[in-house]
Design a protein around this motif. Structure first.
Motif, PDB file in Angstrom:
ATOM      1  N   VAL A  84       3.818   2.140   2.465  1.00 53.27           N
ATOM      2  CA  VAL A  84       2.902   1.002   2.485  1.00 53.27           C
ATOM      3  C   VAL A  84       1.479   1.534   2.368  1.00 53.27           C
ATOM      4  O   VAL A  84       1.123   2.506   3.037  1.00 53.27           O
ATOM      5  CB  VAL A  84       3.027   0.194   3.798  1.00 53.27           C
ATOM      6  N   ASP A  85       0.677   0.908   1.504  1.00 51.23           N
ATOM      7  CA  ASP A  85      -0.731   1.251   1.376  1.00 51.23           C
ATOM      8  C   ASP A  85      -1.502  -0.058   1.375  1.00 51.23           C
ATOM      9  O   ASP A  85      -0.949  -1.105   1.027  1.00 51.23           O
ATOM     10  CB  ASP A  85      -0.965   2.026   0.070  1.00 51.23           C
ATOM     11  N   TRP A  86      -2.763  -0.038   1.772  1.00 52.47           N
ATOM     12  CA  TRP A  86      -3.541  -1.266   1.797  1.00 52.47           C
ATOM     13  C   TRP A  86      -4.996  -0.976   1.456  1.00 52.47           C
ATOM     14  O   TRP A  86      -5.469   0.156   1.547  1.00 52.47           O
ATOM     15  CB  TRP A  86      -3.434  -1.953   3.157  1.00 52.47           C
ATOM     16  N   ARG A  87      -5.690  -2.030   1.062  1.00 53.09           N
ATOM     17  CA  ARG A  87      -7.120  -1.938   0.784  1.00 53.09           C
ATOM     18  C   ARG A  87      -7.728  -3.332   0.883  1.00 53.09           C
ATOM     19  O   ARG A  87      -7.018  -4.328   0.848  1.00 53.09           O
ATOM     20  CB  ARG A  87      -7.380  -1.300  -0.576  1.00 53.09           C
ATOM     21  N   ILE A  88      -9.060  -3.392   1.004  1.00 50.56           N
ATOM     22  CA  ILE A  88      -9.793  -4.655   1.068  1.00 50.56           C
ATOM     23  C   ILE A  88     -10.591  -4.812  -0.225  1.00 50.56           C
ATOM     24  O   ILE A  88     -11.266  -3.879  -0.658  1.00 50.56           O
ATOM     25  CB  ILE A  88     -10.759  -4.681   2.285  1.00 50.56           C
ATOM     26  N   HIS A  89     -10.509  -5.990  -0.834  1.00 49.65           N
ATOM     27  CA  HIS A  89     -11.284  -6.303  -2.036  1.00 49.65           C
ATOM     28  C   HIS A  89     -12.384  -7.269  -1.664  1.00 49.65           C
ATOM     29  O   HIS A  89     -12.134  -8.291  -1.026  1.00 49.65           O
ATOM     30  CB  HIS A  89     -10.396  -6.946  -3.094  1.00 49.65           C
ATOM     31  N   LEU A  90     -13.603  -6.947  -2.075  1.00 51.33           N
ATOM     32  CA  LEU A  90     -14.751  -7.826  -1.891  1.00 51.33           C
ATOM     33  C   LEU A  90     -15.410  -8.047  -3.240  1.00 51.33           C
ATOM     34  O   LEU A  90     -15.569  -7.101  -4.020  1.00 51.33           O
ATOM     35  CB  LEU A  90     -15.788  -7.204  -0.951  1.00 51.33           C
ATOM     36  N   GLN A  91     -15.838  -9.251  -3.498  1.00 46.59           N
ATOM     37  CA  GLN A  91     -16.591  -9.523  -4.716  1.00 46.59           C
ATOM     38  C   GLN A  91     -18.046  -9.245  -4.391  1.00 46.59           C
ATOM     39  O   GLN A  91     -18.624  -9.879  -3.511  1.00 46.59           O
ATOM     40  CB  GLN A  91     -16.414 -10.979  -5.154  1.00 46.59           C
ATOM     41  N   LYS A 116     -10.373 -10.136   0.417  1.00 50.22           N
ATOM     42  CA  LYS A 116      -8.924 -10.199   0.202  1.00 50.22           C
ATOM     43  C   LYS A 116      -8.309  -8.870   0.626  1.00 50.22           C
ATOM     44  O   LYS A 116      -8.825  -7.800   0.295  1.00 50.22           O
ATOM     45  CB  LYS A 116      -8.584 -10.444  -1.279  1.00 50.22           C
ATOM     46  N   ALA A 117      -7.212  -8.940   1.349  1.00 49.98           N
ATOM     47  CA  ALA A 117      -6.447  -7.742   1.711  1.00 49.98           C
ATOM     48  C   ALA A 117      -5.346  -7.566   0.671  1.00 49.98           C
ATOM     49  O   ALA A 117      -4.663  -8.518   0.297  1.00 49.98           O
ATOM     50  CB  ALA A 117      -5.833  -7.904   3.089  1.00 49.98           C
ATOM     51  N   VAL A 118      -5.202  -6.354   0.182  1.00 46.43           N
ATOM     52  CA  VAL A 118      -4.167  -6.049  -0.806  1.00 46.43           C
ATOM     53  C   VAL A 118      -3.205  -5.037  -0.182  1.00 46.43           C
ATOM     54  O   VAL A 118      -3.615  -3.970   0.272  1.00 46.43           O
ATOM     55  CB  VAL A 118      -4.773  -5.485  -2.112  1.00 46.43           C
ATOM     56  N   LEU A 119      -1.933  -5.423  -0.125  1.00 52.38           N
ATOM     57  CA  LEU A 119      -0.884  -4.527   0.365  1.00 52.38           C
ATOM     58  C   LEU A 119      -0.087  -4.018  -0.840  1.00 52.38           C
ATOM     59  O   LEU A 119       0.329  -4.809  -1.685  1.00 52.38           O
ATOM     60  CB  LEU A 119       0.076  -5.264   1.291  1.00 52.38           C
ATOM     61  N   ASP A 120       0.109  -2.709  -0.918  1.00 50.29           N
ATOM     62  CA  ASP A 120       0.958  -2.111  -1.944  1.00 50.29           C
ATOM     63  C   ASP A 120       2.215  -1.595  -1.256  1.00 50.29           C
ATOM     64  O   ASP A 120       2.148  -0.686  -0.423  1.00 50.29           O
ATOM     65  CB  ASP A 120       0.246  -0.961  -2.661  1.00 50.29           C
ATOM     66  N   LEU A 121       3.351  -2.191  -1.588  1.00 48.42           N
ATOM     67  CA  LEU A 121       4.634  -1.797  -1.006  1.00 48.42           C
ATOM     68  C   LEU A 121       5.417  -1.019  -2.052  1.00 48.42           C
ATOM     69  O   LEU A 121       5.716  -1.549  -3.121  1.00 48.42           O
ATOM     70  CB  LEU A 121       5.425  -3.028  -0.577  1.00 48.42           C
ATOM     71  N   GLU A 122       5.744   0.229  -1.748  1.00 51.60           N
ATOM     72  CA  GLU A 122       6.567   1.017  -2.668  1.00 51.60           C
ATOM     73  C   GLU A 122       8.026   0.822  -2.291  1.00 51.60           C
ATOM     74  O   GLU A 122       8.434   1.105  -1.164  1.00 51.60           O
ATOM     75  CB  GLU A 122       6.211   2.503  -2.613  1.00 51.60           C
ATOM     76  N   LEU A 123       8.799   0.306  -3.238  1.00 50.72           N
ATOM     77  CA  LEU A 123      10.213   0.016  -3.007  1.00 50.72           C
ATOM     78  C   LEU A 123      11.060   1.050  -3.728  1.00 50.72           C
ATOM     79  O   LEU A 123      10.894   1.283  -4.925  1.00 50.72           O
ATOM     80  CB  LEU A 123      10.543  -1.393  -3.503  1.00 50.72           C
ATOM     81  N   GLN A 124      11.985   1.656  -3.005  1.00 43.89           N
ATOM     82  CA  GLN A 124      12.864   2.676  -3.568  1.00 43.89           C
ATOM     83  C   GLN A 124      14.248   2.090  -3.757  1.00 43.89           C
ATOM     84  O   GLN A 124      14.839   1.595  -2.799  1.00 43.89           O
ATOM     85  CB  GLN A 124      12.930   3.886  -2.625  1.00 43.89           C
TER      86      GLN A 124
END
Length: 199
Positions: free
Chosen positions: A131-138, A152-160
């Protein structure tokens, strides 16, 4: 251990009983060993050799292979012992020497099969690898737009995928606003509470 008798099960019992259990034993070990592996118990060539060696047609050979696979799959599901399997087969009409052959093959292969199967993930095509995450701001735009900034919070889920031996899994990106993130958090809290209640 109990087997539900069906027409195909009875056909398998009759086909197995008609063979010499000592000759059949290598097939029994192979069927037990190959449980939940990709591919068939026997290749097309091996199936032809098996049928020829035992004087069977392709349908009879397939009946025996399917029966053996079914018996060991059922044994795996209930984690039967050698004795449980032999008794269950005897009650289902399999001759005693054949029951002993099935039981012996299961005893020799059971632990290896259980270890291998326990390592596999069942019931889902993929599992969470990271799991990785980051915040996006305009940060650009008119003064009016900047006043209405919604991070906006962005979650990146790596699925194996457990059925494939890939180095890198597929990444699923999810974007959440504040309300969505709060709802997700509350759902996770509820899930955690239910898990805690079960343990």
């Amino acid at each position: 251990m109990e087997f539900r008798k069906t027409e195909s099960f009875d056909a398998g019992v009759a086909a197995v009983n008609s063979q010499d259990p000592r000759m059949l034993y290598p097939l029994l070990e192979r069927a037990a060993e190959r449980l939940h592996e990709v591919g068939e118990v026997l290749t097309v060539e091996e199936n032809a050799t098996f049928a020829s060696k035992f004087g069977l047609n392709a349908g009879e050979a397939e009946t025996i292979v399917r029966f053996c696979t079914f018996v060991f799959t059922k044994s795996l599901e209930v984690q039967a012992t050698e004795e449980d399997l032999a008794v269950g087969l005897k009650e289902a009409g399999v001759e005693e020497q054949h029951c002993l052959a099935f039981g012996t093959a299961w005893r020799r292969k059971r632990e290896g099969v259980l270890k291998r199967v326990k390592k596999k993930a069942f019931g889902a095509p993929a599992s969470l690898a990271s799991v990785d995450w980051r915040i996006h701001l305009q940060v650009t735009g008119s003064d009016e737009a900047l006043e209405k900034v919604c991070p906006k919070a962005v979650l990146d889920l790596e699925l194996q995928d457990q059925s494939k031996q890939e180095e890198k899994g597929k990444v699923l990106s999810l974007e959440f606003g504040r309300e969505d993130l709060e709802r997700l958090y509350n759902n996770f809290e509820e899930i955690q509470g239910q898990l805690d209640a079960l343990t």
